[in-house]
Design a protein around this motif. Sequence first.
Motif, PDB file in Angstrom:
ATOM      1  N   THR A 140       0.828  -1.199   0.000  1.00  0.00           N
ATOM      2  CA  THR A 140       0.000   0.000   0.000  1.00  0.00           C
ATOM      3  C   THR A 140       0.868   1.257   0.000  1.00  0.00           C
ATOM      4  O   THR A 140       2.027   1.243   0.433  1.00  0.00           O
ATOM      5  N   GLN A 141       0.274   2.351  -0.465  1.00  0.00           N
ATOM      6  CA  GLN A 141       0.989   3.625  -0.452  1.00  0.00           C
ATOM      7  C   GLN A 141       1.281   4.081   0.973  1.00  0.00           C
ATOM      8  O   GLN A 141       2.302   4.724   1.228  1.00  0.00           O
ATOM      9  N   GLU A 142       0.409   3.745   1.899  1.00  0.00           N
ATOM     10  CA  GLU A 142       0.633   4.091   3.307  1.00  0.00           C
ATOM     11  C   GLU A 142       1.894   3.417   3.838  1.00  0.00           C
ATOM     12  O   GLU A 142       2.708   4.040   4.533  1.00  0.00           O
ATOM     13  N   ARG A 152       2.048  10.275   3.065  1.00  0.00           N
ATOM     14  CA  ARG A 152       1.309   9.419   2.140  1.00  0.00           C
ATOM     15  C   ARG A 152       0.871  10.201   0.913  1.00  0.00           C
ATOM     16  O   ARG A 152       0.867   9.680  -0.213  1.00  0.00           O
ATOM     17  N   THR A 170      -1.070   1.740 -10.829  1.00  0.00           N
ATOM     18  CA  THR A 170      -1.445   1.504  -9.437  1.00  0.00           C
ATOM     19  C   THR A 170      -2.903   1.081  -9.361  1.00  0.00           C
ATOM     20  O   THR A 170      -3.783   1.769  -9.890  1.00  0.00           O
ATOM     21  N   ARG A 172      -5.362  -0.518  -6.233  1.00  0.00           N
ATOM     22  CA  ARG A 172      -5.707  -1.060  -4.917  1.00  0.00           C
ATOM     23  C   ARG A 172      -4.547  -1.747  -4.193  1.00  0.00           C
ATOM     24  O   ARG A 172      -4.559  -2.946  -3.960  1.00  0.00           O
ATOM     25  N   GLY A 173      -3.563  -0.985  -3.851  1.00  0.00           N
ATOM     26  CA  GLY A 173      -2.451  -1.523  -3.081  1.00  0.00           C
ATOM     27  C   GLY A 173      -1.461  -2.337  -3.890  1.00  0.00           C
ATOM     28  O   GLY A 173      -0.630  -3.040  -3.314  1.00  0.00           O
TER      29      GLY A 173
END
Length: 235
Positions: A140-142, A152, A170, A172-173
């Motif tokens: 994930t971007q987080e 983020r 990109t 969904r994660g």
Amino acid sequence: MQLRANSPIFRATPPMSLLFVTAGAVSVTTKLQDGATPEVASMGREGLLGYELLLGARSLTNGYLMLGEGSGVSVPRRHLETLFQEDNEFRMRILELALAQTSVTKQLTACSLTHEADQRLARWLLSTSHHLGSRTVSVTQELISMLLGVRRTTVSLISKRYEREGLTRTRRGVMTILDRDALSARSCECCRTLVALNSSIYGQHQDAWNASHHTDSFPAGPVVHGIPDELQAQR
């Protein structure tokens, strides 16, 4: 054994068993007082997680985070401690790994201090893709922002820019590298430097492994090559 995606490798410290990585990418992290856990190094199939305990550490000095799904071979720490003392070949492989990880940490420190987030994200994607042996990175971007020590929103903005330029996609994660050459050109010098560092340290052991497994991928298993037959049987 299978390793869960985006999960810490060890729950207890010091662990009773250490782990040889056989597939996947591992982020080596350090924990700060505010709870942040930036990446200070990375490993793939060349790694033994928890190797610092063989060098005299009383507890793990870093955290190990699996990026995406992976697999590994768990070996009791007491067996590896005996092996480290008695087997020169295995001891040399562990010392090579320690040297490689120290070199990576130094390079990433310089990278975080001097290079822009745009360059660092490109470098991180390429390095992680290298370890995974895949153009697809399921993170994930987080999590990426935490590892790189940036906001983020910064990762999101850069990712959108990459997508507009046809470098990545990109969903969904999941980030997929579409144009590796263009992404490499966007990256800072550190990605190429890290590949060169690993090649210079592992040298013939990497070449021997790649030849026997018909691959030219990023270092795959020189540490595992140092395990004598009696421990190989326990795998």
